[in-house]
Design a protein around this motif. Sequence first.
Motif, PDB file in Angstrom:
ATOM      1  N   LEU A  81      40.353  38.609  30.150  1.00 51.10           N
ATOM      2  CA  LEU A  81      39.230  37.948  29.597  1.00 51.10           C
ATOM      3  C   LEU A  81      38.083  38.188  30.554  1.00 51.10           C
ATOM      4  O   LEU A  81      36.895  38.047  30.175  1.00 51.10           O
ATOM      5  CB  LEU A  81      39.635  36.274  29.668  1.00 51.10           C
ATOM      6  N   ALA A  82      38.195  37.812  32.079  1.00 57.82           N
ATOM      7  CA  ALA A  82      37.087  37.914  32.615  1.00 57.82           C
ATOM      8  C   ALA A  82      36.694  39.442  33.066  1.00 57.82           C
ATOM      9  O   ALA A  82      35.312  39.517  33.057  1.00 57.82           O
ATOM     10  CB  ALA A  82      37.737  37.557  34.185  1.00 57.82           C
ATOM     11  N   ALA A 125      42.218  49.382  32.837  1.00 55.14           N
ATOM     12  CA  ALA A 125      43.491  49.304  31.656  1.00 55.14           C
ATOM     13  C   ALA A 125      43.245  48.028  31.100  1.00 55.14           C
ATOM     14  O   ALA A 125      43.454  47.879  29.760  1.00 55.14           O
ATOM     15  CB  ALA A 125      44.759  49.072  32.611  1.00 55.14           C
ATOM     16  N   ALA A 126      42.478  46.962  31.626  1.00 58.97           N
ATOM     17  CA  ALA A 126      42.182  45.724  30.757  1.00 58.97           C
ATOM     18  C   ALA A 126      41.261  45.816  29.688  1.00 58.97           C
ATOM     19  O   ALA A 126      41.151  45.274  28.612  1.00 58.97           O
ATOM     20  CB  ALA A 126      41.560  44.546  31.834  1.00 58.97           C
ATOM     21  N   LEU A 127      40.131  47.062  29.994  1.00 59.31           N
ATOM     22  CA  LEU A 127      39.514  47.504  28.919  1.00 59.31           C
ATOM     23  C   LEU A 127      39.838  48.402  27.922  1.00 59.31           C
ATOM     24  O   LEU A 127      39.207  48.748  27.180  1.00 59.31           O
ATOM     25  CB  LEU A 127      38.109  48.021  29.460  1.00 59.31           C
ATOM     26  N   LEU A 145      43.133  38.719  43.022  1.00 61.74           N
ATOM     27  CA  LEU A 145      42.025  38.647  43.844  1.00 61.74           C
ATOM     28  C   LEU A 145      40.768  39.134  42.989  1.00 61.74           C
ATOM     29  O   LEU A 145      39.469  38.628  43.078  1.00 61.74           O
ATOM     30  CB  LEU A 145      42.240  39.468  45.100  1.00 61.74           C
ATOM     31  N   LEU A 146      41.012  40.239  42.179  1.00 62.07           N
ATOM     32  CA  LEU A 146      39.813  40.453  41.070  1.00 62.07           C
ATOM     33  C   LEU A 146      39.575  39.587  40.290  1.00 62.07           C
ATOM     34  O   LEU A 146      38.205  39.187  40.115  1.00 62.07           O
ATOM     35  CB  LEU A 146      40.220  41.917  40.439  1.00 62.07           C
ATOM     36  N   LEU A 147      40.499  38.893  39.981  1.00 63.31           N
ATOM     37  CA  LEU A 147      39.943  37.623  38.898  1.00 63.31           C
ATOM     38  C   LEU A 147      39.569  36.612  39.562  1.00 63.31           C
ATOM     39  O   LEU A 147      38.373  36.201  38.970  1.00 63.31           O
ATOM     40  CB  LEU A 147      41.394  36.979  38.444  1.00 63.31           C
ATOM     41  N   ILE A 148      39.895  36.386  40.860  1.00 66.80           N
ATOM     42  CA  ILE A 148      39.049  35.141  41.549  1.00 66.80           C
ATOM     43  C   ILE A 148      37.675  35.861  41.874  1.00 66.80           C
ATOM     44  O   ILE A 148      36.419  35.008  41.812  1.00 66.80           O
ATOM     45  CB  ILE A 148      39.969  34.987  42.961  1.00 66.80           C
ATOM     46  N   GLY A 149      37.389  36.941  42.281  1.00 66.77           N
ATOM     47  CA  GLY A 149      36.297  37.722  42.606  1.00 66.77           C
ATOM     48  C   GLY A 149      35.233  37.532  41.165  1.00 66.77           C
ATOM     49  O   GLY A 149      34.032  36.942  41.252  1.00 66.77           O
ATOM     50  N   LEU A 150      35.900  37.764  39.825  1.00 65.80           N
ATOM     51  CA  LEU A 150      34.987  37.984  38.948  1.00 65.80           C
ATOM     52  C   LEU A 150      34.658  36.442  38.535  1.00 65.80           C
ATOM     53  O   LEU A 150      33.515  36.154  38.153  1.00 65.80           O
ATOM     54  CB  LEU A 150      35.885  38.407  37.717  1.00 65.80           C
ATOM     55  N   ARG A 166      41.834  27.293  30.049  1.00 67.71           N
ATOM     56  CA  ARG A 166      42.676  26.807  29.074  1.00 67.71           C
ATOM     57  C   ARG A 166      42.580  27.600  27.747  1.00 67.71           C
ATOM     58  O   ARG A 166      43.539  27.979  27.052  1.00 67.71           O
ATOM     59  CB  ARG A 166      42.035  25.376  28.356  1.00 67.71           C
ATOM     60  N   SER A 167      41.492  28.412  27.703  1.00 65.43           N
ATOM     61  CA  SER A 167      41.346  29.397  26.766  1.00 65.43           C
ATOM     62  C   SER A 167      42.373  30.566  26.928  1.00 65.43           C
ATOM     63  O   SER A 167      42.743  31.218  25.932  1.00 65.43           O
ATOM     64  CB  SER A 167      39.822  30.288  26.685  1.00 65.43           C
ATOM     65  N   ALA A 168      42.431  31.070  28.196  1.00 69.29           N
ATOM     66  CA  ALA A 168      43.373  32.155  28.604  1.00 69.29           C
ATOM     67  C   ALA A 168      44.655  31.893  28.288  1.00 69.29           C
ATOM     68  O   ALA A 168      45.477  32.490  27.725  1.00 69.29           O
ATOM     69  CB  ALA A 168      43.079  32.500  29.944  1.00 69.29           C
TER      70      ALA A 168
END
Length: 178
Positions: A81-82, A125-127, A145-150, A166-168
């Motif tokens: 999602l991020a 890959a997420a895309l 860490l990528l998620l936290i950075g995003l 919550r959405s995730a």
Amino acid sequence: MLAVRPGTAGAAARHECCTAFARTIDAGSDHHGRHGSDEQVRRPLRDLAKGRVHDYDLRLRRFDDADWQRYGALLAVAFALAVGRRFRPGQDRAPVIRMVAGIRERYDRTGRDIDPGTAEALVWAALGEYPPVPMDQAAIATQTLLLIGLLHDEGLSPTDLDAFLRSAEDLTKPADQP
């Protein structure tokens, strides 16, 4: 706004969040048979996003196998999602490279904690443009860490961060489950 920031105090936190997840996987769970609530599974990511690395580590140590499965699904969906909020399939590679470089600069104390090739492959890959990346400990730490950075780059308020998680989490549940 997320609390993990570059700087002297942040350097220890950045290194700690790189290793906390892997340490916890190695240690396993000491509370088998108890399944955490949705909030209990969501809370570690919220703690980490707010810079509370110690709380993140403690919460992960309480997970049983079912919690780990739910947490892994939440991490994967939240990451996708991020990424989708920031990037689009087919776009130029340069923004992804810059984002990975920026996150490495902020959160990778040694220069070896986040492999740039793995990080970029996780984003693509997420895309849907690369095949899924095998999720070993290094890839999971990188994805975290990528998620936290995003999320940090988005500057989410605590309320918006909770709504995002919550959405995730809702997307990880089967369609017939509330």
